[in-house]
Write an enzyme that holds these catalytic residues in place. Structure first.
Site, PDB file in Angstrom:
ATOM      1  N   LEU A 289     -15.411 -89.197 -21.794  1.00 40.46           N
ATOM      2  CA  LEU A 289     -14.125 -88.541 -22.056  1.00 40.46           C
ATOM      3  C   LEU A 289     -12.984 -89.308 -21.380  1.00 40.46           C
ATOM      4  O   LEU A 289     -11.993 -89.675 -22.023  1.00 40.46           O
ATOM      5  CB  LEU A 289     -14.184 -87.087 -21.519  1.00 40.46           C
ATOM      6  N   THR A 290     -13.144 -89.609 -20.097  1.00 39.25           N
ATOM      7  CA  THR A 290     -12.069 -90.208 -19.295  1.00 39.25           C
ATOM      8  C   THR A 290     -11.719 -91.623 -19.779  1.00 39.25           C
ATOM      9  O   THR A 290     -12.599 -92.373 -20.209  1.00 39.25           O
ATOM     10  CB  THR A 290     -12.500 -90.267 -17.808  1.00 39.25           C
TER      11      THR A 290
ATOM     12  N   GLN B  14     -19.237 -83.406  12.682  1.00 34.30           N
ATOM     13  CA  GLN B  14     -18.683 -83.029  13.994  1.00 34.30           C
ATOM     14  C   GLN B  14     -19.781 -82.540  14.934  1.00 34.30           C
ATOM     15  O   GLN B  14     -19.814 -82.897  16.106  1.00 34.30           O
ATOM     16  CB  GLN B  14     -17.619 -81.930  13.789  1.00 34.30           C
TER      17      GLN B  14
ATOM     18  N   PRO C 245      -8.663 -95.078 -19.027  1.00 34.67           N
ATOM     19  CA  PRO C 245      -7.790 -95.616 -17.978  1.00 34.67           C
ATOM     20  C   PRO C 245      -6.488 -94.820 -17.837  1.00 34.67           C
ATOM     21  O   PRO C 245      -6.003 -94.618 -16.729  1.00 34.67           O
ATOM     22  CB  PRO C 245      -7.516 -97.048 -18.447  1.00 34.67           C
TER      23      PRO C 245
ATOM     24  N   GLU D 136     -15.497 -83.850 -13.199  1.00 34.86           N
ATOM     25  CA  GLU D 136     -15.598 -82.638 -14.024  1.00 34.86           C
ATOM     26  C   GLU D 136     -14.425 -81.688 -13.729  1.00 34.86           C
ATOM     27  O   GLU D 136     -14.563 -80.474 -13.684  1.00 34.86           O
ATOM     28  CB  GLU D 136     -16.962 -81.960 -13.855  1.00 34.86           C
TER      29      GLU D 136
ATOM     30  N   HIS E  46     -22.832 -83.356  14.907  1.00 35.28           N
ATOM     31  CA  HIS E  46     -23.647 -84.509  15.310  1.00 35.28           C
ATOM     32  C   HIS E  46     -22.923 -85.418  16.312  1.00 35.28           C
ATOM     33  O   HIS E  46     -23.524 -86.376  16.823  1.00 35.28           O
ATOM     34  CB  HIS E  46     -24.041 -85.351  14.090  1.00 35.28           C
ATOM     35  N   GLY E  47     -21.633 -85.181  16.550  1.00 45.21           N
ATOM     36  CA  GLY E  47     -20.883 -86.044  17.474  1.00 45.21           C
ATOM     37  C   GLY E  47     -20.907 -87.492  17.008  1.00 45.21           C
ATOM     38  O   GLY E  47     -20.814 -87.761  15.805  1.00 45.21           O
TER      39      GLY E  47
ATOM     40  N   PHE F 208     -21.565 -88.893 -20.977  1.00 47.53           N
ATOM     41  CA  PHE F 208     -20.423 -88.150 -21.520  1.00 47.53           C
ATOM     42  C   PHE F 208     -19.184 -89.021 -21.338  1.00 47.53           C
ATOM     43  O   PHE F 208     -18.828 -89.363 -20.195  1.00 47.53           O
ATOM     44  CB  PHE F 208     -20.296 -86.850 -20.726  1.00 47.53           C
TER      45      PHE F 208
END
Ligand SMILES: Cc1cc2nc3c(=O)[nH]c(=O)nc-3n(C[C@H](O)[C@H](O)[C@H](O)COP(=O)(O)OP(=O)(O)OC[C@H]3O[C@@H](n4cnc5c(N)ncnc54)[C@H](O)[C@@H]3O)c2cc1C
Length: 384
Positions: A124-125, A337, A127, A364, A339-340, A122
């Site tokens: 669309l975007t 967090q 620069p 999107e 999981h440290g 797709f």
């Protein structure tokens, strides 16, 4: 809407098993090599994953929106890059043709997309045109029975693999906003198309984006989606409404995976002589994540059901995408967090998800653009 619960259960079981047995064991390999192995893509094709949303008459499964989000809840439970390879074909790359294409366009392209033989992207975007997509500058000038396209598209997912692009280009230079834009199907091997270098990204290794450059690229006039000029932006917005519910569903799936991992770790890891899951401050993080995940899941299902019922879901799609993508970010952050120090280390995988999910709040439509869509719809409704 679920058309047949038994068939749906079989599909969901198959996808869940595929995720568990084929995709999860390959997550690290994909992150390291930045490639999804060809045999995994072949397995995805065999499972019918490229055809989830293509009508049955063209070889797809023609899932309803509710069915699609249930599949995405499962497919989300692994690295998002795996979803990405099918995502543009199932979603934004193909849906312009499915929703607004002519019968000839559907018959020509959809069977190839459904089988996975052709990947759709797709475009669309640009620069200078991101959130303000209606300001796009790529030009398509009529010349006999062709259009001559010039312009550059940016950050296009699966562009390096694409066989076709759903391209939005300006056909009427006197109309600088949405009504000057038309949507085209453009074959990737059309002379005049070239590709930029593959973008180096924060996460989602294995999913590729790059610039797509059009220089005097001649596109047959019969490739205008729906055969009508000036309605391409409307097509793009319809595609994105659906795409936003799809992405929101993926956010729910990924958040579930990350939370499951965090819960398992919290029940195993001991400090002060007991599993850290026994500490109420850890429980608060688990419970907040579960609560938000449940809320997002309910929103996504509601938006999907409303779309299946034929309602205009512009607001609901944006609410679901906004909430689910922000929720996913918070859940991934808490998982790190919990999981440290291990959460910061690549071996545990959670830091990879933390980076991967950051994208959901950007593409999107950024979170800010979802907020604008929601508020504008509210004001329009109030004015009526
Ligand atoms: C990995 C990746 C894959 C992508 N894949 C595709 C693809 O396949 N096809 C495609 O067409 N595009 C694709 N995109 C592009 C993506 O949709 C855009 O990046 C996104 O829409 C934002 O546009 P932008 O990057 O130009 O940011 P900008 O629009 O420049 O926004 C920058 C910041 O300003 C904010 N902002 C902008 N306007 C407003 C406003 N009115 N009010 C408040 N805040 C505002 C934004 O929310 C953001 O925080 C992809 C992007 C990435 C990163």
């Amino acid at each position: 809407m679920i058309r047949d619960q038994e068939t749906m259960n079989v599909l969901l079981d198959n996808v869940a098993r595929f995720v568990r047995e084929r995709l999860v064991p390959n997550e690290e390999r994909v992150a390291e090599t930045d490639e999804i192995p060809a045999d995994i893509v072949d397995d995805m094709k065999a499972l019918g994953l490229f055809g989830l949303t293509i009508p049955e008459q063209y070889g797809g499964l023609d899932l309803t929106m509710e069915e699609e989000v249930l599949v995405m809840f499962e497919l989300g439970k692994t690295s998002p890059a795996f979803r990405s390879i099918i995502g543009t074909t199932v979603g934004i790359g193909s849906q312009g043709i499915v929703i607004d294409g002519t019968d000839e366009q559907k018959a020509k392209w959809l069977p190839k997309l459904a089988s996975g033989a052709t990947i759709a992207s797709f475009a669309l975007t640009e620069p200078e045109s991101g959130s303000d997509a209606a300001s796009l500058k790529t030009r398509a000038v009529r010349d006999g029975d062709h259009y001559v396209v010039n312009g550059t598209k940016r950050f296009i997912t699966n562009a390096p693999q694409a066989g076709i692009f759903t391209l939005m280009a300006r056909t009427n230079p006197d109309e600088p906003r949405a009504s000057g834009i038309s949507a085209f199907i453009v074959e990737a091997d059309t002379p005049g198309i070239s590709f930029g270098k593959r973008d180096r990204k924060m996460g989602q290794k294995g999913a590729h984006t790059c610039d797509v450059i059009f220089e005097n690229c001649r596109v047959p006039a019969h490739n205008v989606i729906g055969g009508k000029e000036g309605v391409g932006f409307k097509t793009a917005m319809k595609v994105l409404d659906k795409g936003r519910i799809h992405i929101a569903a993926i956010c729910v799936g990924v958040a579930q995976r990350v939370l499951d991992d965090a819960l398992r770790y919290a029940m195993e890891r001991k400090q002060f002589g007991q599993p850290i899951a026994e500490f109420q401050l850890i429980q608060a993080m688990l419970a907040d994540s579960q609560t938000e995940l449940y809320a997002a899941r309910c929103m996504v299902l509601d938006a999907a059901r409303k779309r299946d019922a034929g309602e205009n879901v512009s607001t609901e799609a944006s609410c679901a995408k906004l909430f689910a993508s922000e929720m996913c970010g918070r859940v991934a952050d808490r998982a790190v967090q919990i999981h440290g120090g291990a959460g910061y280390m690549a071996d545990y995988g959670v830091e990879r998800f933390y980076r991967d999910v950051r994208l959901f709040r950007i593409y999107e439509g950024t979170s800010q653009i979802q907020q604008i869509v929601i508020a504008r719809n509210m004001m329009r409704a109030a004015a009526r």
